[in-house]
Design a protein around this motif. Structure first.
Motif, PDB file in Angstrom:
ATOM      1  N   SER A  87     -55.298  49.041  54.469  1.00  0.00           N
ATOM      2  CA  SER A  87     -55.450  47.656  54.943  1.00  0.00           C
ATOM      3  C   SER A  87     -54.721  46.658  54.039  1.00  0.00           C
ATOM      4  N   ILE A  88     -54.039  47.160  53.010  1.00  0.00           N
ATOM      5  CA  ILE A  88     -53.396  46.286  52.023  1.00  0.00           C
ATOM      6  C   ILE A  88     -51.893  46.516  51.992  1.00  0.00           C
ATOM      7  N   LYS A  89     -51.160  45.395  51.981  1.00  0.00           N
ATOM      8  CA  LYS A  89     -49.716  45.420  51.727  1.00  0.00           C
ATOM      9  C   LYS A  89     -49.509  44.796  50.354  1.00  0.00           C
ATOM     10  N   PHE A  90     -48.649  45.418  49.561  1.00  0.00           N
ATOM     11  CA  PHE A  90     -48.434  44.997  48.179  1.00  0.00           C
ATOM     12  C   PHE A  90     -46.946  44.746  47.946  1.00  0.00           C
ATOM     13  N   TRP A  91     -46.648  43.678  47.201  1.00  0.00           N
ATOM     14  CA  TRP A  91     -45.271  43.354  46.849  1.00  0.00           C
ATOM     15  C   TRP A  91     -45.155  43.138  45.349  1.00  0.00           C
ATOM     16  N   CYS A 144     -46.530  39.830  41.147  1.00  0.00           N
ATOM     17  CA  CYS A 144     -46.946  40.716  42.230  1.00  0.00           C
ATOM     18  C   CYS A 144     -47.989  40.000  43.080  1.00  0.00           C
ATOM     19  N   ALA A 145     -48.216  40.554  44.254  1.00  0.00           N
ATOM     20  CA  ALA A 145     -49.215  39.993  45.157  1.00  0.00           C
ATOM     21  C   ALA A 145     -49.547  41.020  46.228  1.00  0.00           C
ATOM     22  N   ALA A 146     -50.709  40.843  46.826  1.00  0.00           N
ATOM     23  CA  ALA A 146     -51.128  41.727  47.913  1.00  0.00           C
ATOM     24  C   ALA A 146     -51.787  40.898  49.008  1.00  0.00           C
ATOM     25  N   ILE A 195     -52.662  38.279  43.075  1.00  0.00           N
ATOM     26  CA  ILE A 195     -51.503  37.420  42.838  1.00  0.00           C
ATOM     27  C   ILE A 195     -51.402  37.182  41.337  1.00  0.00           C
ATOM     28  N   ARG A 196     -50.286  37.585  40.783  1.00  0.00           N
ATOM     29  CA  ARG A 196     -50.073  37.448  39.337  1.00  0.00           C
ATOM     30  C   ARG A 196     -48.631  37.062  39.077  1.00  0.00           C
ATOM     31  N   VAL A 197     -48.428  36.241  38.067  1.00  0.00           N
ATOM     32  CA  VAL A 197     -47.091  35.900  37.587  1.00  0.00           C
ATOM     33  C   VAL A 197     -47.036  36.304  36.116  1.00  0.00           C
ATOM     34  N   GLU A 254     -45.865  29.314  43.344  1.00  0.00           N
ATOM     35  CA  GLU A 254     -45.660  28.617  44.625  1.00  0.00           C
ATOM     36  C   GLU A 254     -44.778  29.443  45.550  1.00  0.00           C
ATOM     37  N   LYS A 255     -43.730  30.036  45.002  1.00  0.00           N
ATOM     38  CA  LYS A 255     -42.825  30.861  45.812  1.00  0.00           C
ATOM     39  C   LYS A 255     -43.553  32.087  46.361  1.00  0.00           C
ATOM     40  N   ILE A 256     -44.395  32.700  45.536  1.00  0.00           N
ATOM     41  CA  ILE A 256     -45.145  33.882  45.976  1.00  0.00           C
ATOM     42  C   ILE A 256     -46.115  33.502  47.084  1.00  0.00           C
ATOM     43  N   ILE A 257     -46.849  32.420  46.909  1.00  0.00           N
ATOM     44  CA  ILE A 257     -47.809  32.009  47.939  1.00  0.00           C
ATOM     45  C   ILE A 257     -47.084  31.631  49.227  1.00  0.00           C
ATOM     46  N   SER A 258     -45.965  30.911  49.131  1.00  0.00           N
ATOM     47  CA  SER A 258     -45.169  30.583  50.327  1.00  0.00           C
ATOM     48  C   SER A 258     -44.726  31.850  51.044  1.00  0.00           C
ATOM     49  N   TYR A 259     -44.268  32.826  50.273  1.00  0.00           N
ATOM     50  CA  TYR A 259     -43.846  34.099  50.849  1.00  0.00           C
ATOM     51  C   TYR A 259     -45.015  34.772  51.577  1.00  0.00           C
ATOM     52  N   LEU A 260     -46.175  34.817  50.931  1.00  0.00           N
ATOM     53  CA  LEU A 260     -47.337  35.462  51.545  1.00  0.00           C
ATOM     54  C   LEU A 260     -47.776  34.748  52.821  1.00  0.00           C
ATOM     55  N   ILE A 261     -47.736  33.426  52.814  1.00  0.00           N
ATOM     56  CA  ILE A 261     -48.102  32.674  54.020  1.00  0.00           C
ATOM     57  C   ILE A 261     -47.126  32.997  55.155  1.00  0.00           C
ATOM     58  N   ASN A 262     -45.839  33.026  54.864  1.00  0.00           N
ATOM     59  CA  ASN A 262     -44.841  33.341  55.892  1.00  0.00           C
ATOM     60  C   ASN A 262     -45.016  34.754  56.435  1.00  0.00           C
ATOM     61  N   VAL A 263     -45.249  35.728  55.555  1.00  0.00           N
ATOM     62  CA  VAL A 263     -45.485  37.108  55.993  1.00  0.00           C
ATOM     63  C   VAL A 263     -46.743  37.165  56.856  1.00  0.00           C
TER      64      VAL A 263
END
Length: 130
Positions: free
Chosen positions: A24-28, A39-41, A55-57, A68-77
């Motif tokens: 149930s998890i996608k990880f980047w 990273c983020a999931a 979510i970690r930087v 901000e870039k990671i959260i934007s990416y996750l919202i778009n995905v």
């Protein structure tokens, strides 16, 4: 290790490697050439409800807008995956203040515990309709 060190044992919701392997998890992971930036999931709670996890930087990249870039990416995905609502649990302590501020900047609102979470003075819960 860092998140476990700032969270009480009975209130630590960090996913380990086994947890991140859940279907149930996608990880980047995010990279700058050969350097890990962060990273983020995204956990699918159901077909239209997702939860941001892990979510970690990396320390040396903090304060540069990477979160901000990671959260934007996750919202778009999430939108592409058909998610309509995003939720997140984060800590209530000082260590997590920048995370809480960042989520609020994106429009996340305080909410009651979701999924399997319970009321916990060490946790804050947020969600966002997208």
């Amino acid at each position: 290790i860092e998140l476990r060190s700032v969270s009480p044992d009975d209130s630590c919701h960090v996913l380990d490697i086994k947890g991140l392997r859940n279907p149930s998890i996608k990880f980047w992971s995010f990279w700058d050439n050969n350097q890990l930036i962060g990273c983020a999931a995204l956990k699918f709670l159901d077909n239209e409800h997702g939860e941001f996890k892990s979510i970690r930087v990396e320390d040396r990249f903090r304060g540069k807008g990477i979160g901000e870039k990671i959260i934007s990416y996750l919202i778009n995905v999430s939108k592409k995956e058909g998610i309509k609502k995003l939720s997140i649990e984060t800590g209530s302590g000082d260590f997590f203040s920048s995370a809480r501020k960042l989520f609020k900047k994106f429009g996340f609102k305080t909410c009651v515990p979701f999924a399997d979470y319970k009321e916990d003075p060490n946790s804050c819960y947020f969600n966002l309709e997208i």
